[in-house]
Design an enzyme around this catalytic site. Structure first.
Site, PDB file in Angstrom:
ATOM      1  N   ASP A   1     -16.882  79.441 -10.877  1.00  0.00           N
ATOM      2  CA  ASP A   1     -16.207  80.355 -10.422  1.00  0.00           C
ATOM      3  C   ASP A   1     -15.734  79.992  -8.808  1.00  0.00           C
ATOM      4  O   ASP A   1     -16.422  79.957  -8.064  1.00  0.00           O
ATOM      5  CB  ASP A   1     -16.626  81.758 -10.621  1.00  0.00           C
ATOM      6  CG  ASP A   1     -15.487  82.803 -10.003  1.00  0.00           C
ATOM      7  OD1 ASP A   1     -14.638  82.518  -9.321  1.00  0.00           O
ATOM      8  OD2 ASP A   1     -15.499  83.769 -10.626  1.00  0.00           O
TER       9      ASP A   1
ATOM     10  N   ASN B   1      -5.162  74.766  -7.282  1.00  0.00           N
ATOM     11  CA  ASN B   1      -4.124  75.154  -8.348  1.00  0.00           C
ATOM     12  C   ASN B   1      -4.521  76.232  -9.184  1.00  0.00           C
ATOM     13  O   ASN B   1      -3.734  77.151  -9.431  1.00  0.00           O
ATOM     14  CB  ASN B   1      -4.113  73.896  -9.189  1.00  0.00           C
ATOM     15  CG  ASN B   1      -3.501  74.313 -10.638  1.00  0.00           C
ATOM     16  OD1 ASN B   1      -2.381  74.484 -10.689  1.00  0.00           O
ATOM     17  ND2 ASN B   1      -4.317  74.519 -11.651  1.00  0.00           N
TER      18      ASN B   1
ATOM     19  N   TYR C   1       1.354  89.383  -6.429  1.00  0.00           N
ATOM     20  CA  TYR C   1       1.417  87.978  -6.488  1.00  0.00           C
ATOM     21  C   TYR C   1       2.263  87.180  -5.714  1.00  0.00           C
ATOM     22  O   TYR C   1       2.060  86.054  -4.970  1.00  0.00           O
ATOM     23  CB  TYR C   1       2.065  87.808  -8.130  1.00  0.00           C
ATOM     24  CG  TYR C   1       2.200  86.279  -8.485  1.00  0.00           C
ATOM     25  CD1 TYR C   1       1.153  85.383  -8.556  1.00  0.00           C
ATOM     26  CD2 TYR C   1       3.164  85.803  -8.677  1.00  0.00           C
ATOM     27  CE1 TYR C   1       1.054  84.209  -8.791  1.00  0.00           C
ATOM     28  CE2 TYR C   1       3.384  84.341  -9.065  1.00  0.00           C
ATOM     29  CZ  TYR C   1       2.500  83.575  -9.099  1.00  0.00           C
ATOM     30  OH  TYR C   1       2.587  82.170  -9.142  1.00  0.00           O
TER      31      TYR C   1
ATOM     32  N   ALA D   1       3.170  88.086  -2.766  1.00  0.00           N
ATOM     33  CA  ALA D   1       2.684  88.079  -1.574  1.00  0.00           C
ATOM     34  C   ALA D   1       1.364  86.924  -1.159  1.00  0.00           C
ATOM     35  O   ALA D   1       1.187  85.983  -0.267  1.00  0.00           O
ATOM     36  CB  ALA D   1       1.949  89.406  -1.115  1.00  0.00           C
TER      37      ALA D   1
ATOM     38  N   LYS E   1       1.288  84.195  -2.848  1.00  0.00           N
ATOM     39  CA  LYS E   1       1.951  83.082  -2.747  1.00  0.00           C
ATOM     40  C   LYS E   1       2.687  82.734  -1.276  1.00  0.00           C
ATOM     41  O   LYS E   1       2.886  81.571  -1.032  1.00  0.00           O
ATOM     42  CB  LYS E   1       3.089  82.331  -4.041  1.00  0.00           C
ATOM     43  CG  LYS E   1       2.174  82.615  -5.208  1.00  0.00           C
ATOM     44  CD  LYS E   1       1.049  81.486  -5.338  1.00  0.00           C
ATOM     45  CE  LYS E   1       0.279  81.196  -6.754  1.00  0.00           C
ATOM     46  NZ  LYS E   1      -0.569  80.365  -6.642  1.00  0.00           N
TER      47      LYS E   1
HETATM   48  N1  LIG Z   1       3.016  78.814 -14.992  1.00  0.00           N
HETATM   49  C1  LIG Z   1       3.648  79.459 -14.452  1.00  0.00           C
HETATM   50  O1  LIG Z   1       4.910  79.755 -14.694  1.00  0.00           O
HETATM   51  C2  LIG Z   1       3.771  79.269 -12.877  1.00  0.00           C
HETATM   52  C3  LIG Z   1       4.748  79.683 -12.163  1.00  0.00           C
HETATM   53  C4  LIG Z   1       4.475  79.403 -10.357  1.00  0.00           C
HETATM   54  C5  LIG Z   1       3.442  78.965  -9.883  1.00  0.00           C
HETATM   55  N2  LIG Z   1       2.253  78.816 -10.650  1.00  0.00           N
HETATM   56  C6  LIG Z   1       0.911  78.775 -10.213  1.00  0.00           C
HETATM   57  O2  LIG Z   1       0.358  77.483 -10.926  1.00  0.00           O
HETATM   58  C7  LIG Z   1      -0.926  77.369 -10.817  1.00  0.00           C
HETATM   59  C8  LIG Z   1      -1.669  77.036 -12.240  1.00  0.00           C
HETATM   60  O3  LIG Z   1      -1.030  77.958 -13.179  1.00  0.00           O
HETATM   61  P1  LIG Z   1      -0.916  77.771 -14.815  1.00  0.00           P
HETATM   62  O4  LIG Z   1       0.560  78.370 -14.996  1.00  0.00           O
HETATM   63  O5  LIG Z   1      -1.462  76.449 -15.108  1.00  0.00           O
HETATM   64  O6  LIG Z   1      -1.800  79.143 -15.193  1.00  0.00           O
HETATM   65  P2  LIG Z   1      -3.131  78.994 -16.350  1.00  0.00           P
HETATM   66  O7  LIG Z   1      -3.115  78.196 -17.310  1.00  0.00           O
HETATM   67  O8  LIG Z   1      -3.584  80.164 -16.274  1.00  0.00           O
HETATM   68  O9  LIG Z   1      -4.172  78.143 -15.176  1.00  0.00           O
HETATM   69  C9  LIG Z   1      -5.065  78.632 -14.282  1.00  0.00           C
HETATM   70  C10 LIG Z   1      -6.317  77.994 -14.318  1.00  0.00           C
HETATM   71  O10 LIG Z   1      -7.227  78.502 -13.210  1.00  0.00           O
HETATM   72  C11 LIG Z   1      -8.329  78.543 -13.717  1.00  0.00           C
HETATM   73  N3  LIG Z   1      -9.022  79.729 -12.976  1.00  0.00           N
HETATM   74  C12 LIG Z   1      -8.727  81.131 -12.810  1.00  0.00           C
HETATM   75  N4  LIG Z   1      -9.866  81.732 -12.080  1.00  0.00           N
HETATM   76  C13 LIG Z   1     -10.528  80.903 -11.665  1.00  0.00           C
HETATM   77  C14 LIG Z   1     -11.518  80.954 -10.851  1.00  0.00           C
HETATM   78  N5  LIG Z   1     -12.013  82.326 -10.457  1.00  0.00           N
HETATM   79  N6  LIG Z   1     -12.748  79.920 -10.901  1.00  0.00           N
HETATM   80  C15 LIG Z   1     -12.137  78.640 -11.126  1.00  0.00           C
HETATM   81  N7  LIG Z   1     -11.016  78.682 -11.776  1.00  0.00           N
HETATM   82  C16 LIG Z   1     -10.160  79.650 -12.239  1.00  0.00           C
HETATM   83  C17 LIG Z   1      -8.443  79.038 -15.152  1.00  0.00           C
HETATM   84  O11 LIG Z   1      -9.557  78.609 -15.668  1.00  0.00           O
HETATM   85  P3  LIG Z   1     -10.844  79.472 -16.229  1.00  0.00           P
HETATM   86  O12 LIG Z   1     -10.105  80.666 -16.880  1.00  0.00           O
HETATM   87  O13 LIG Z   1     -11.607  78.727 -17.178  1.00  0.00           O
HETATM   88  O14 LIG Z   1     -11.575  79.604 -14.949  1.00  0.00           O
HETATM   89  C18 LIG Z   1      -6.992  78.390 -15.518  1.00  0.00           C
HETATM   90  O15 LIG Z   1      -7.603  76.922 -16.108  1.00  0.00           O
HETATM   91  C19 LIG Z   1      -1.317  78.801 -10.316  1.00  0.00           C
HETATM   92  O16 LIG Z   1      -1.576  78.969  -9.000  1.00  0.00           O
HETATM   93  C20 LIG Z   1      -0.235  79.652 -10.684  1.00  0.00           C
HETATM   94  O17 LIG Z   1      -0.034  80.702  -9.852  1.00  0.00           O
HETATM   95  C21 LIG Z   1       2.333  78.946 -12.427  1.00  0.00           C
END
Ligand SMILES: NC(=O)c1ccc[n+]([C@@H]2O[C@H](COP(=O)([O-])OP(=O)(O)OC[C@H]3O[C@@H](n4cnc5c(N)ncnc54)[C@H](OP(=O)(O)O)[C@@H]3O)[C@@H](O)[C@H]2O)c1
Length: 255
Positions: free
Chosen positions: A65, A92, A156, A158, A160
Site C-alpha cells: 500500500d 499513477n 477528486y 482538488a 488532481k
Molecule cells: N480512468 C480514467 O477515466 C481516469 C481519468 C483521469 C485520470 N485518471 C487517473 O489515472 C490513474 C490510474 O487510474 P485507472 O483509471 O487506471 O484506475 P484503476 O484501474 O482503478 O487503477 C488504480 C490502481 O491503483 C492501485 N492502487 C489504489 N490504491 C492503492 C494504494 N493505496 N497503494 C498501492 N496501489 C494502489 C490499484 O491497485 P490495488 O487496488 O491492487 O492497490 C489500481 O491498480 C489514477 O491516478 C486516476 O486518477 C484516470
C-alpha cells in the site's frame, strides 16, 4: 489492446509504476517494459500485479500500500537494490470518489488526499536522490478534472489540481539539476476506476456513455493511449519538456 513493439527507447532504464495491476498503470508498465526498461510494478493486490508481470519478463512486482508508513522507502529501495539505478517514477496509483458537497465525508476526503497527493509526494521525495544521478523523470497522473470543475467530484478534482501544482513547482525546483517533472491529464478512460470507486457496472457504463456524448471526438480512451503519452514525456527525446500538463481527453477540456 496491448501490442508488441521493437522500440528499445528505454533500454537500460529503470521505472517504478504505481498502480500497475490495472488500467493505465498496467498499460504504462507494459509499454515501458516493451521499450526495454526494467519495471517495478506496485499495487496492493498481488494477483493483478502478477497478471501484469506475466505480459512481459521485464516487469517485477511489489505488493504494498503506497500510503503505508515506510512504503516509499521500501518501493524505491526495492528497485534500486534490484537494478542499481532509477530513471522514472510514475505516480499513477490513484482513486476517485463521487461525493457532492451535501454528502461530504471526512474519511473520503482524507483518503483521497492520502493516495492522490501525499503518497506521490513521499515517493518523489524518496526517489529524488536516485533521479538526480540519472537525470531522471517524475510523471504524475492528473486528470482533465485537475484543471476544470467536476460537479459531484470536487475533492477528486482538488487532489488532481494539487498534483498539477506539485508538477509545476517541482519542475521549476529541479530543472537545473536535470530532473524533469510532468503530468498527463487523461479524460475519461475505460478502466475499472469507477468500479473501484463503488459504482455498479451499469452506473459506470452510464457515466462513460454520458462522457462520450460530451467529448468532441465522441470516444472514450483506452489505457494504452494514455500510456503512450506517459512514455513520450519520459523518453530522452522529450528532454526539453518539464513542468507540463499534457491533457489527453479527446478535446473535452475545450468545451
Ligand atoms: N480512468 C480514467 O477515466 C481516469 C481519468 C483521469 C485520470 N485518471 C487517473 O489515472 C490513474 C490510474 O487510474 P485507472 O483509471 O487506471 O484506475 P484503476 O484501474 O482503478 O487503477 C488504480 C490502481 O491503483 C492501485 N492502487 C489504489 N490504491 C492503492 C494504494 N493505496 N497503494 C498501492 N496501489 C494502489 C490499484 O491497485 P490495488 O487496488 O491492487 O492497490 C489500481 O491498480 C489514477 O491516478 C486516476 O486518477 C484516470
Amino acid at each position: 489492446m496491448i501490442t508488441k513493439s521493437d522500440d528499445r527507447t528505454f533500454s537500460g532504464h529503470v521505472a517504478i509504476v504505481t498502480g500497475a495491476g490495472s488500467g493505465i498503470g498496467r498499460a504504462t508498465a507494459v509499454a515501458f517494459a516493451q521499450a526495454g526498461a526494467h519495471v517495478l510494478g506496485v499495487g496492493r493486490r498481488e494477483k493483478p500485479l502478477k497478471d501484469t508481470a506475466a505480459i512481459d519478463g521485464n516487469i517485477e512486482i511489489l505488493a504494498i500500500d503506497v500510503c503505508d508508513d515506510g512504503a516509499p522507502a521500501e518501493i524505491v529501495g526495492a528497485a534500486v537494490r534490484r537494478w542499481g539505478r532509477l530513471d522514472h517514477l510514475v505516480n499513477n496509483a490513484g482513486a476517485t470518489a463521487v461525493m457532492p458537497l451535501a454528502e461530504t465525508d471526512k474519511k473520503v476526503v482524507q483518503d483521497l488526499f492520502a493516495l492522490n497527493v501525499v503518497a506521490p509526494s513521499l515517493l518523489a521525495h524518496e526517489a529524488l536522490p536516485h533521479l538526480r544521478e540519472t537525470s531522471g523523470t517524475i510523471l504524475n497522473l492528473s486528470s482533465t478534472y485537475g484543471h476544470r470543475p467536476m460537479a459531484g467530484g470536487a475533492h477528486y478534482a482538488a487532489t488532481k489540481a494539487a498534483v498539477e501544482q506539485l508538477t509545476r513547482s517541482w519542475a521549476l525546483e529541479l530543472a537545473a539539476e536535470g530532473v524533469r517533472v510532468n503530468s498527463i491529464a487523461p479524460g475519461p478512460t475505460r478502466t475499472d476506476v469507477m468500479l473501484h470507486a463503488g459504482l455498479s457496472p451499469e452506473a459506470a457504463d452510464d457515466m462513460y456513455a454520458y462522457e462520450r456524448e460530451r467529448i468532441p471526438t465522441h470516444r472514450i480512451a483506452d489505457a494504452e493511449e494514455v500510456a503512450h503519452w506517459v512514455l513520450r514525456l519520459a523518453e530522452p527525446a522529450g528532454r526539453h519538456a518539464t513542468g507540463q500538463v499534457i491533457t489527453v481527453d479527446g478535446g473535452l477540456e475545450l468545451v
